[in-house]
Design a protein around this motif. Structure first.
Motif, PDB file in Angstrom:
ATOM      1  N   GLY A 192       0.906  -1.274   0.030  1.00 21.75           N
ATOM      2  CA  GLY A 192      -0.075  -0.015   0.118  1.00 21.75           C
ATOM      3  C   GLY A 192       1.086   1.049  -0.082  1.00 21.75           C
ATOM      4  O   GLY A 192       2.055   1.171   0.090  1.00 21.75           O
ATOM      5  N   GLN A 193       0.088   2.521  -0.253  1.00 22.20           N
ATOM      6  CA  GLN A 193       0.924   3.544   0.006  1.00 22.20           C
ATOM      7  C   GLN A 193       0.024   4.880   0.315  1.00 22.20           C
ATOM      8  O   GLN A 193      -1.066   4.813   0.409  1.00 22.20           O
ATOM      9  CB  GLN A 193       1.456   3.868  -1.569  1.00 22.20           C
ATOM     10  CG  GLN A 193       0.336   4.011  -2.440  1.00 22.20           C
ATOM     11  CD  GLN A 193       0.974   4.318  -3.982  1.00 22.20           C
ATOM     12  OE1 GLN A 193       1.777   3.821  -4.469  1.00 22.20           O
ATOM     13  NE2 GLN A 193       0.070   5.145  -4.678  1.00 22.20           N
ATOM     14  N   GLY A 194       0.803   5.892   0.776  1.00 23.15           N
ATOM     15  CA  GLY A 194       0.131   6.870   1.385  1.00 23.15           C
ATOM     16  C   GLY A 194       0.874   8.046   1.917  1.00 23.15           C
ATOM     17  O   GLY A 194       1.846   7.654   2.468  1.00 23.15           O
ATOM     18  N   GLU A 195       0.378   9.063   2.289  1.00 23.58           N
ATOM     19  CA  GLU A 195       1.041   9.997   3.327  1.00 23.58           C
ATOM     20  C   GLU A 195       1.202   9.573   4.630  1.00 23.58           C
ATOM     21  O   GLU A 195       0.184   8.924   4.842  1.00 23.58           O
ATOM     22  CB  GLU A 195       0.254  11.391   3.248  1.00 23.58           C
ATOM     23  CG  GLU A 195       0.745  12.141   1.971  1.00 23.58           C
ATOM     24  CD  GLU A 195      -0.250  13.644   2.240  1.00 23.58           C
ATOM     25  OE1 GLU A 195      -0.709  14.046   3.037  1.00 23.58           O
ATOM     26  OE2 GLU A 195      -0.061  14.475   0.968  1.00 23.58           O
ATOM     27  N   ASN A 196       2.423   9.902   5.172  1.00 29.23           N
ATOM     28  CA  ASN A 196       2.465   9.609   6.520  1.00 29.23           C
ATOM     29  C   ASN A 196       1.593  10.306   7.534  1.00 29.23           C
ATOM     30  O   ASN A 196       1.093  11.551   7.325  1.00 29.23           O
ATOM     31  CB  ASN A 196       3.863   9.920   7.050  1.00 29.23           C
ATOM     32  CG  ASN A 196       4.274   9.725   8.733  1.00 29.23           C
ATOM     33  OD1 ASN A 196       4.113  10.595   9.339  1.00 29.23           O
ATOM     34  ND2 ASN A 196       4.946   8.656   8.619  1.00 29.23           N
ATOM     35  N   GLU A 197       0.804   9.829   8.533  1.00 30.50           N
ATOM     36  CA  GLU A 197      -0.273  10.559   9.167  1.00 30.50           C
ATOM     37  C   GLU A 197       0.259  11.430  10.134  1.00 30.50           C
ATOM     38  O   GLU A 197      -0.461  12.680  10.487  1.00 30.50           O
ATOM     39  CB  GLU A 197      -0.839   9.411  10.189  1.00 30.50           C
ATOM     40  CG  GLU A 197      -1.721   8.376   9.211  1.00 30.50           C
ATOM     41  CD  GLU A 197      -2.394   7.406  10.138  1.00 30.50           C
ATOM     42  OE1 GLU A 197      -2.006   7.461  11.529  1.00 30.50           O
ATOM     43  OE2 GLU A 197      -3.008   6.215   9.754  1.00 30.50           O
ATOM     44  N   GLU A 198       1.552  11.480  10.585  1.00 33.65           N
ATOM     45  CA  GLU A 198       2.374  12.326  11.449  1.00 33.65           C
ATOM     46  C   GLU A 198       2.901  13.450  10.791  1.00 33.65           C
ATOM     47  O   GLU A 198       3.282  14.589  11.301  1.00 33.65           O
ATOM     48  CB  GLU A 198       3.133  11.775  12.356  1.00 33.65           C
ATOM     49  CG  GLU A 198       2.247  10.691  13.359  1.00 33.65           C
ATOM     50  CD  GLU A 198       3.099   9.565  13.811  1.00 33.65           C
ATOM     51  OE1 GLU A 198       4.408   9.540  13.664  1.00 33.65           O
ATOM     52  OE2 GLU A 198       2.589   8.885  14.614  1.00 33.65           O
ATOM     53  N   ASN A 199       3.246  13.163   9.359  1.00 34.64           N
ATOM     54  CA  ASN A 199       4.281  14.252   8.798  1.00 34.64           C
ATOM     55  C   ASN A 199       3.876  14.116   7.285  1.00 34.64           C
ATOM     56  O   ASN A 199       4.248  13.504   6.606  1.00 34.64           O
ATOM     57  CB  ASN A 199       5.681  13.782   9.018  1.00 34.64           C
ATOM     58  CG  ASN A 199       6.560  14.801   8.348  1.00 34.64           C
ATOM     59  OD1 ASN A 199       6.289  15.632   7.434  1.00 34.64           O
ATOM     60  ND2 ASN A 199       7.835  14.874   8.864  1.00 34.64           N
ATOM     61  N   ASP A 200       3.127  15.316   6.760  1.00 33.93           N
ATOM     62  CA  ASP A 200       2.820  15.234   5.431  1.00 33.93           C
ATOM     63  C   ASP A 200       3.788  15.429   4.383  1.00 33.93           C
ATOM     64  O   ASP A 200       3.533  15.593   3.035  1.00 33.93           O
ATOM     65  CB  ASP A 200       1.496  16.152   5.272  1.00 33.93           C
ATOM     66  CG  ASP A 200       1.794  17.862   5.470  1.00 33.93           C
ATOM     67  OD1 ASP A 200       3.052  18.032   5.776  1.00 33.93           O
ATOM     68  OD2 ASP A 200       1.086  18.419   5.446  1.00 33.93           O
ATOM     69  N   SER A 201       5.324  15.472   4.796  1.00 37.54           N
ATOM     70  CA  SER A 201       6.185  15.736   3.896  1.00 37.54           C
ATOM     71  C   SER A 201       6.860  14.445   3.597  1.00 37.54           C
ATOM     72  O   SER A 201       7.851  14.076   2.937  1.00 37.54           O
ATOM     73  CB  SER A 201       7.133  16.795   4.031  1.00 37.54           C
ATOM     74  OG  SER A 201       7.926  16.265   5.506  1.00 37.54           O
ATOM     75  N   ILE A 202       6.434  13.185   4.253  1.00 40.40           N
ATOM     76  CA  ILE A 202       6.706  11.900   4.002  1.00 40.40           C
ATOM     77  C   ILE A 202       5.578  11.063   3.555  1.00 40.40           C
ATOM     78  O   ILE A 202       4.483  11.268   3.747  1.00 40.40           O
ATOM     79  CB  ILE A 202       7.206  11.110   5.486  1.00 40.40           C
ATOM     80  CG1 ILE A 202       8.331  12.032   6.099  1.00 40.40           C
ATOM     81  CG2 ILE A 202       7.268   9.704   5.227  1.00 40.40           C
ATOM     82  CD1 ILE A 202       8.513  11.594   7.618  1.00 40.40           C
TER      83      ILE A 202
END
Length: 160
Positions: free
Chosen positions: A68-78
């Motif tokens: 799977g893939q997606g934005e990191n929940e804690e840091n949107d630059s990851i």
């Protein structure tokens, strides 16, 4: 005589439809041990990413990757990718009679992987490496910066 022949054909065809015939297939995760990720990603460059794995037994064969893939929940630059290696085997086999010189292998997890967004400073890869004693998944996590990192400057000597 025609009726007997018809009944015999019908009986044989019903017998041949038994659901116990033939091999079945089951799937199990293989342990990911390493990857060939670059030190950093350049925007709009293509990368082939290979992953090394270990099969659970000689009866298993490599089946592919899932994830799977997606934005990191804690840091949107990851931006994160989760990758799992999948193997297949026949669960009806009670003993493995297949010969396999090596349980290790390598396969391409990404073909022409490309970063084309400046929204992310880091691409994080979470490779499933196994399960702990509580059956919780364990991962090898690798963070790859987007763009060439700034060279580190040596610390100034203050003992002069």
């Amino acid at each position: 005589m025609k009726r007997i022949a018809l009944l015999m054909i019908l009986a044989v065809s019903l017998y041949s439809c038994s659901s116990d015939d033939g091999p079945s297939v089951a799937f199990e995760f293989a342990e990911i041990t390493a990857s060939d990720l670059p030190e950093y990603f350049e925007l709009d460059e293509e990368y082939d990413i290979n992953v090394d794995y270990v099969l659970p037994s000689a009866c298993h064969t490599f089946a592919g990757f899932e994830g799977g893939q997606g934005e990191n929940e804690e840091n949107d630059s990851i931006f994160e990718y989760s990758i799992r290696a999948v193997s297949s085997y026949d669960p009806a086999l009670t003993e493995c009679t297949e010969e396999n010189d090596s349980l290790t292998g390598s396969a391409k997890a990404f073909d022409k992987f490309e970063i084309n967004s400046e929204n992310y400073t880091t691409i994080r890869f979470n490779f499933l490496s196994g399960f702990d004693s509580d059956d919780d998944p364990e991962y090898i996590t690798v963070d790859v910066p987007v763009g060439e990192p700034e060279p580190e400057t040596p610390e100034e000597n203050t003992n002069e």
